[in-house]
Design an enzyme around this catalytic site. Structure first.
Site, PDB file in Angstrom:
ATOM      1  N   THR A  43      -8.005   6.076   8.395  1.00  0.00           N
ATOM      2  CA  THR A  43      -7.945   4.896   7.520  1.00  0.00           C
ATOM      3  C   THR A  43      -8.186   5.264   6.057  1.00  0.00           C
ATOM      4  O   THR A  43      -7.595   4.683   5.149  1.00  0.00           O
ATOM      5  CB  THR A  43      -9.010   3.870   7.970  1.00  0.00           C
ATOM      6  OG1 THR A  43      -8.727   3.504   9.320  1.00  0.00           O
ATOM      7  CG2 THR A  43      -9.029   2.640   7.108  1.00  0.00           C
ATOM      8  N   HIS A  46      -5.045   6.318   4.464  1.00  0.00           N
ATOM      9  CA  HIS A  46      -4.189   5.149   4.201  1.00  0.00           C
ATOM     10  C   HIS A  46      -4.708   4.364   2.996  1.00  0.00           C
ATOM     11  O   HIS A  46      -3.928   3.868   2.179  1.00  0.00           O
ATOM     12  CB  HIS A  46      -4.129   4.240   5.429  1.00  0.00           C
ATOM     13  CG  HIS A  46      -3.348   4.830   6.564  1.00  0.00           C
ATOM     14  ND1 HIS A  46      -2.028   5.174   6.440  1.00  0.00           N
ATOM     15  CD2 HIS A  46      -3.703   5.152   7.836  1.00  0.00           C
ATOM     16  CE1 HIS A  46      -1.595   5.683   7.588  1.00  0.00           C
ATOM     17  NE2 HIS A  46      -2.603   5.686   8.449  1.00  0.00           N
TER      18      HIS A  46
HETATM   19 ZN    ZN Z   1     -12.801   4.719  10.756  1.00  0.00          ZN
END
Ligand code: ZN
Ligand code: ZN
Length: 363
Positions: A43, A46
């Site tokens: 994440t 991202h």
């Molecule tokens: Zn995470």
């Protein structure tokens, strides 16, 4: 006396900086944490690239542990200086309907106002609430944040996995995995491997891990998997049905792709449960023959979002010593080497499972 803190900053999409900032003091109800380890999550990459909203400038880092370094006035948590703690990334308001029913991952607080209902290291811009990300030597724990003591017996290289393990525990709990049931896990990344451990701890009799990387399939054995399948061939459905006639009681999708979500629906038995635990990003759309795969088979489709309610079972599982958690932390970098760590992840460096940043100790 410490004068400055070290922080990683994403000033805008696509950029990474390491900077020195004045060390903060905690306000009322707040704590100051000296961060000892921060895990790198997909994440975070991202976020850096601007794929998840516009939270810039952002101090990233939502998988962190640390030591209580200073206690602000009016603290009611009763934590002592020097205690090792984990802080949940979710900062819920605890007042809205969703928070009150325990689904504080769905807190309804307006995300446009800084404070409650937000996620440390994910959606709190540094110019709104400074020191709210874990890629740092120090972090200010907001008054509403949920803080857990880390048992002394837990190795820091295991404790740093508490957030992804909490995500896994929530996914297994959403799937209502019961003793003796069969579970298929698609995507043996860190969360998938931890899902295998959590499913096994929940009493699953068969845990089948599906993934393309042989080293991860092998590693999954020490996290409770009883069978491993590559999954890239044509025969996955028949291979799973050969091991689990009729399909799995529960399938947990943690690969984060719509193809894997569709596959999950084909691997589950009639009347079974499919947990969607991987984020697919904004682009792809799941298209399925819904009567054939869902309606006529009465499949329970259960998205599982973040870690609400997962930290308690995760810490208990870490303390149990039942699985070799530290073996997942394969790469450790000084915080200042964050760019090198990101590059190693993006280059799919062989053997890399979980990369962890360690801030330099300062006094
Ligand atoms: Zn995470
Ligand atoms: Zn709330």
């Amino acid at each position: 006396m410490i004068q400055t803190a070290e922080q990683v900053l994403f000033p805008r999409a696509g950029q990474v900086e390491v900077r020195e900032v004045p060390v903060p003091h905690p306000g009322p109800g707040e704590l100051r944490l000296r961060i000892t380890r921060a895990g790198i999550c997909a994440t975070d990459l991202h976020l850096r690239d601007g794929h998840i909203g516009d939270p810039f400038p952002l101090v990233p880092g939502h998988e962190f542990i640390g030591v209580i370094d200073e206690v602000g006035p009016a603290d009611v948590r009763g934590l002592a200086l020097g205690e090792s703690v984990a802080v949940e990334m979710l900062v819920p308001c605890q007042r809205c309907d969703r928070c009150r029913e325990g689904r504080y991952n769905l807190c309804q607080q307006d995300l446009d106002t800084p404070g409650p209902g937000r996620q440390l290291g994910v959606n709190i811009p540094d110019d709104a609430v400074p020191y709210a990300g874990g890629y740092a030597s120090h972090l200010i724990v907001p008054a509403q944040a949920i803080v857990h003591r880390i048992p002394e017996t837990v190795d820091p290289d295991a404790a740093v996995l508490v957030e992804p393990l909490a995500v896994a525990c929530r996914a297994v709990s959403r799937g209502r995995v019961r003793s003796g049931e069969s579970v298929v896990i698609i995507g043996p990344g860190p969360v998938g491997l931890l899902c295998a451990a959590a499913a096994s701890a929940a009493g699953a009799a068969a845990v089948v891990v599906v993934g393309g990387r042989a080293e991860r399939r092998t590693l999954s054995r020490s996290f409770g998997s009883t069978a491993q399948l590559d999954g890239r061939g044509e025969d996955l459905v028949s291979d799973v049905h050969r091991i689990l006639p009729g399909g799995a009681d529960v399938v947990i999708e943690s690969a984060g792709s719509v193809d894997a979500q569709r596959t999950a629906l084909m691997l589950v038995r009639r009347g079974g449960r499919v947990v969607l635990a991987g984020a697919c990003g904004a682009g792809p759309t799941l298209q399925i023959p819904s009567d054939e795969l869902l309606l006529t088979r009465e499949i329970d489709l259960l998205p599982s979002f973040l870690s609400a309610g997962g930290f308690e079972p995760a810490l208990a599982l870490l303390a149990s010593g039942r699985f070799p958690f530290t073996s997942l932390v394969t790469h450790v970098y000084p915080l200042a080497d964050v760019a090198r760590a990101f590059a190693d992840i993006e280059n799919r460096t062989e053997g890399l499972i979980k990369a962890v940043l360690v801030p330099e100790e300062r006094s």
